[in-house]
Design a protein around this motif. Sequence first.
Motif, short mmCIF file in Angstrom:
data_model
loop_
_atom_site.label_atom_id
_atom_site.label_comp_id
_atom_site.label_asym_id
_atom_site.label_seq_id
_atom_site.Cartn_x
_atom_site.Cartn_y
_atom_site.Cartn_z
N SER A 49 1.63 123.10 41.17
CA SER A 49 1.61 124.18 41.47
C SER A 49 1.13 123.79 42.76
O SER A 49 0.93 124.73 44.10
CB SER A 49 1.78 125.41 41.47
OG SER A 49 2.22 124.75 39.56
N VAL A 50 -0.89 124.33 42.69
CA VAL A 50 -1.41 124.25 44.10
C VAL A 50 -0.81 123.54 45.05
O VAL A 50 -0.83 123.00 46.17
CB VAL A 50 -2.42 123.76 43.17
CG1 VAL A 50 -4.08 123.80 45.04
CG2 VAL A 50 -3.45 124.82 42.51
N THR A 51 -0.71 121.97 45.09
CA THR A 51 -0.47 120.70 46.04
C THR A 51 1.01 121.41 46.15
O THR A 51 0.69 121.27 47.60
CB THR A 51 -0.58 119.66 44.61
OG1 THR A 51 -1.05 119.18 44.28
CG2 THR A 51 0.23 118.06 45.76
N THR A 52 1.73 121.64 45.63
CA THR A 52 3.07 122.01 46.66
C THR A 52 3.03 123.30 47.04
O THR A 52 3.48 123.36 48.41
CB THR A 52 4.41 122.25 45.38
OG1 THR A 52 4.32 121.56 44.01
CG2 THR A 52 5.35 122.78 45.37
N PHE A 53 1.84 123.82 46.75
CA PHE A 53 2.22 125.50 47.72
C PHE A 53 1.37 124.32 49.09
O PHE A 53 1.18 125.18 50.01
CB PHE A 53 1.22 125.99 46.59
CG PHE A 53 0.33 127.96 47.91
CD1 PHE A 53 1.47 128.41 48.28
CD2 PHE A 53 -0.62 128.04 48.44
CE1 PHE A 53 1.09 129.41 48.67
CE2 PHE A 53 -1.09 128.76 48.43
CZ PHE A 53 -0.24 130.14 49.42
N ARG A 54 0.40 123.64 48.79
CA ARG A 54 -0.70 123.78 49.93
C ARG A 54 0.11 122.87 50.83
O ARG A 54 0.69 122.80 52.12
CB ARG A 54 -1.45 122.82 49.26
CG ARG A 54 -2.60 123.09 49.00
CD ARG A 54 -4.11 122.06 48.68
NE ARG A 54 -5.42 123.14 48.21
CZ ARG A 54 -6.02 122.50 47.91
NH1 ARG A 54 -5.75 120.68 47.67
NH2 ARG A 54 -7.10 122.92 47.57
N MET A 55 1.61 121.92 50.21
CA MET A 55 2.46 120.94 51.00
C MET A 55 3.66 122.67 51.43
O MET A 55 4.10 122.04 52.97
CB MET A 55 3.17 120.34 50.45
CG MET A 55 3.10 119.19 49.95
SD MET A 55 3.52 118.01 49.39
CE MET A 55 3.38 117.70 47.47
#
Length: 45
Positions: free
Chosen positions: A38-44
């Motif tokens: 979830s954190v990685t998706t938000f950063r992308m």
Amino acid sequence: MSDDKNLKGHAAVLAANIMWGLNAPIGKSLLGELSALSVTTFRMV
């Protein structure tokens, strides 16, 4: 006119440094609440 461009450039560099510096503590606190994906998706986004 040159002073205005100079000020905008310095403001952009300052904003980028602030975002980069806050990335680690915010990310670390979010990993306690959310999944890593979830954190990685938000950063992308």
